[in-house]
Design an enzyme around this catalytic site. Structure first.
Site, short mmCIF file in Angstrom:
data_model
loop_
_atom_site.label_atom_id
_atom_site.label_comp_id
_atom_site.label_asym_id
_atom_site.label_seq_id
_atom_site.Cartn_x
_atom_site.Cartn_y
_atom_site.Cartn_z
N ASP A 99 -49.37 -21.63 13.21
CA ASP A 99 -49.80 -21.28 12.45
C ASP A 99 -49.60 -19.92 11.72
O ASP A 99 -50.01 -19.12 10.77
CB ASP A 99 -51.01 -19.54 13.16
CG ASP A 99 -51.78 -20.38 14.53
OD1 ASP A 99 -52.27 -21.57 14.11
OD2 ASP A 99 -52.28 -19.68 15.46
N GLU A 117 -60.75 -25.07 9.89
CA GLU A 117 -60.63 -23.98 9.99
C GLU A 117 -59.44 -23.51 9.40
O GLU A 117 -58.58 -24.90 8.42
CB GLU A 117 -60.41 -23.42 11.82
CG GLU A 117 -59.29 -24.52 11.79
CD GLU A 117 -58.99 -24.35 13.66
OE1 GLU A 117 -59.15 -23.90 14.46
OE2 GLU A 117 -57.95 -25.17 14.35
#
Length: 314
Positions: A33, A198
């Site tokens: 991430d 997402e």
């Protein structure tokens, strides 16, 4: 004399030398991430941290990495962790950070449902929570979230207005106040995304706003608009699905070159050569999605402002 020798050894451990074409670029630990930001001519990356033995997304802290040449990276250690919070105890997932008012504001999700903010004097922390509570959460008025409320991404427009994007299945956005730790009370639901799952990310290039994100397909996709709150015109895929199944990216310009940061599971397979490679999320007996590794590659635009597909390198 002994003290000096110890200090030098410690610093050398934190320096990770890589080639600009070598991915993953952080190999001494598992990371995922990556949110990339440029502060004072230095590029910083804010990832989440997968445990070495992870079998679930049970991350507990956040490291910060930096570079001035895209080749040598410094691990600044733990900048913030669940131990620094009184109101959350698990799931230290994908963060982001921005500079304003002489401070660095670190946005992070916890417990699948809450977005917090911490503040520091330096880009690598330490950060402290000034609110002692979430900035926004799933029960906040106006929030629409039927799954996880995660993945905060911050963006400051040319007029000084700051925005925070977050959510899963639906992109929720708020206008942050000047103090960056509160907002005006309105939640905006963005329209014009195709297959949004997402990891929303906002950047601006030549007057266009780009909302990029991970689709339910696992690919990184994007749309364009003339307004940071949309609606967005879907444009297509930037990056194909990785062997991690999940993905989470950021897009940033550094020293005249645009880059995309993302993650895969290549480091897991390198560290575990006896494991049979299985592509992506959901394969039986495949633990690798929980131990990921961050990468970056160059990103290019077409003349009309659309983005060319990024070519992953190793």
């Amino acid at each position: 004399m002994n003290k000096t020798r110890i200090i030098l050894v410690t610093i050398s451990v934190l320096l990770v030398n890589i080639s600009s074409t070598q991915n993953p670029f952080i190999t001494h630990m598992y990371t995922a991430d990556p949110s990339a930001r440029v502060f004072n001519d230095t590029l910083f990356v804010y990832p989440s941290h997968d445990k070495d033995d992870a079998v679930k997304f049970t991350m507990e802290d956040w490291h910060v990495f930096s570079t001035i040449d895209m080749k040598t990276w410094t691990d600044h250690g733990v900048a913030f962790s669940l131990n620094d919070l009184s109101w959350a105890s698990n799931q230290a997932w994908a963060p982001d950070c921005i500079f304003r008012n002489g401070k660095y504001y670190f946005y992070y999700p916890v417990e699948h449902s809450k977005i917090g903010v911490a503040v520091g004097d330096k880009p690598y922390g330490p950060f402290k929570d000034p609110l002692n509570k979430p900035l926004i959460h799933t029960n906040t008025e106006g929030v629409v979230c039927t799954r996880d409320f995660i993945d905060p991404a911050v963006f400051i427009d040319d007029d000084g207005q700051a925005y925070l994007y977050m959510g899963q299945l639906v992109v929720n956005a708020i206008k942050l106040n000047e103090n960056m730790v509160s907002y005006d009370g309105t939640v905006y639901l963005l329209e014009g995304t195709d297959d949004f799952f997402e990891a929303a990310w906002m950047h601006k290039y030549k007057g266009n706003y780009y909302l990029s994100y991970v689709g339910e397909s696992g690919e990184i996709k994007y749309g364009m608009s003339k307004n940071p709150l949309g609606p967005f015109d879907y444009k297509g895929v930037i990056l194909p699905k990785m062997n991690s199944g999940t993905n989470h990216h950021s897009i940033v310009e550094y020293k005249g070159q645009w880059y995309m940061f993302y993650h895969n599971s290549d480091l897991y397979y390198k560290n575990n050569p006896d494991v049979t490679p299985k592509f992506g999320w959901g394969h039986k007996d495949s633990p690798h999605p929980y131990r990921r590794s961050i990468c970056f590659d160059k990103l290019y635009y077409n003349e009309d402002g659309t983005i060319q597909k990024v070519v992953p390198t190793k």
